[in-house]
Design an enzyme around this catalytic site. Structure first.
Site, PDB file in Angstrom:
ATOM      1  N   GLY A  12       1.060   4.924  -6.151  1.00  0.00           N
ATOM      2  CA  GLY A  12      -0.322   5.284  -5.832  1.00  0.00           C
ATOM      3  C   GLY A  12      -0.437   6.626  -5.130  1.00  0.00           C
ATOM      4  O   GLY A  12       0.446   7.020  -4.365  1.00  0.00           O
ATOM      5  N   SER A  32      -5.310  -1.033   1.300  1.00  0.00           N
ATOM      6  CA  SER A  32      -3.942  -1.042   1.839  1.00  0.00           C
ATOM      7  C   SER A  32      -3.621  -2.459   2.299  1.00  0.00           C
ATOM      8  O   SER A  32      -4.509  -3.172   2.795  1.00  0.00           O
ATOM      9  CB  SER A  32      -3.872  -0.096   3.047  1.00  0.00           C
ATOM     10  N   HIS A  40      -2.952  -2.452  -5.890  1.00  0.00           N
ATOM     11  CA  HIS A  40      -1.749  -2.740  -6.683  1.00  0.00           C
ATOM     12  C   HIS A  40      -2.135  -3.122  -8.118  1.00  0.00           C
ATOM     13  O   HIS A  40      -1.475  -2.738  -9.066  1.00  0.00           O
ATOM     14  CB  HIS A  40      -0.959  -3.899  -6.072  1.00  0.00           C
ATOM     15  N   LYS A  96      -2.403   7.179  -2.789  1.00  0.00           N
ATOM     16  CA  LYS A  96      -2.621   6.985  -1.342  1.00  0.00           C
ATOM     17  C   LYS A  96      -1.379   7.400  -0.560  1.00  0.00           C
ATOM     18  O   LYS A  96      -1.461   7.994   0.492  1.00  0.00           O
ATOM     19  CB  LYS A  96      -2.984   5.529  -1.035  1.00  0.00           C
TER      20      LYS A  96
END
Ligand code: PAF
Length: 282
Positions: A147, A185, A37, A149
């Site tokens: 992101g 994560s 983040h 991800k």
């Protein structure tokens, strides 16, 4: 740093920032902030004068048997991290502020959610669009950072921005990884010591597929089956592992030159679901 918990107050404060006609970037999060983040915040800062973070664990994107109740929450710690990153405004509403009445509308996704996480988490992306659309309307950012991800999330939100004419520049931040390659994560805190040691295996598999594809494999299905067996032998339960089109998010059988693909996987280690992906252009 301004911390606000209500839509009205957030709008007032944002209007004050806007008076100085500066650019505003939004980083939507569900809190439990980690270095991934923080890298989004840093990237947001490169695109705007003011950085706004939203922190809200959105129940609409959790299925009935998913981890909404146990999702890690620690607002005080998150606020400290935001302060250290010089975030300008944190919008951290409670549940009833965001969903104060029964809602009757949702954004239907015609495709883009049939595979990858959309295939295994029905309703997930509708829940994401519901909250992100609200956040975009409340914060009215010039830029929004998400992101890589969660690449399917990025692509679906990007589609919403285009189709619904949000005047927002979408920025995708690269996956932030631990030294051993595991994608950062908030859910990594669920992993036991043993699971944490195995977890980077997913990224290694994705990389192996990438290397093989780079070396000329154009039909990756056998390769993928082999990688699935290897992961299962290590203790992973496979949700999906495949090569997907970046444009349609459909699995692809044959790879073509000049096209962008997503090599992506979602796996379970015990009760923890991990996702990761690599982008490749042939
Ligand atoms: O990626 C997340 O953390 C969430 O899906 C988001 C974008 C904040 C919406 O709740």
């Amino acid at each position: 740093m301004i911390v606000t918990h209500t839509i009205e107050h957030a709008r007032e404060q944002i209007a004050l920032l806007r008076k100085k006609s500066r650019r505003l970037a939004l980083v939507p999060t569900m809190g439990a902030l980690h270095d991934g983040h923080l890298s989004l915040i840093k990237l947001a800062r490169q695109h705007a004068d003011y950085v706004v973070i939203s922190i809200f664990v959105n129940p609409e994107q959790f299925g009935p048997s998913e981890d909404f109740d146990n999702y890690p929450r620690n607002l005080d710690k998150d606020l400290m991290k935001c302060k250290n990153e010089n975030v300008d405004l944190v919008f951290a509403p409670d549940l009833f502020e965001v969903y104060d009445t029964q809602h009757f509308l949702s954004i239907k996704i015609d495709s883009l959610n049939r595979h990858m996480c959309g295939g295994s988490r029905p309703g997930f992306f509708e829940g994401v669009l519901l909250i992100v659309n609200k956040l975009f309307n409340i914060v009215t950012p010039d830029v929004a950072v998400f992101g890589q991800k969660d690449i399917q999330q990025f692509l679906i939100i990007n589609q919403m921005v285009n189709e619904f004419n949000h005047k927002i520049k979408m920025v995708m931040a690269p996956v932030e990884r631990a030294n051993d390659g595991l994608a950062l994560s908030s859910r990594n805190v669920y992993l036991s010591k043993e699971e944490r040691a195995i977890a980077p295996g997913l990224y290694r598999s994705l990389n192996y597929i990438k290397t093989q594809v780079r070396q000329g494999v154009i039909n990756p299905s056998l390769l993928i089956e082999h990688q699935k067996s290897e992961l299962e032998a290590k203790g992973f339960k496979i949700d999906y592992l495949n090569v997907f089109s970046y444009k349609t998010i459909e699995p692809v059988l044959t790879l073509d030159k000049g096209v962008v693909y997503i090599i992506a996987g979602a796996v379970w280690l015990g009760k923890t679901r991990l996702i990761d992906n690599i982008l490749i252009e042939l």
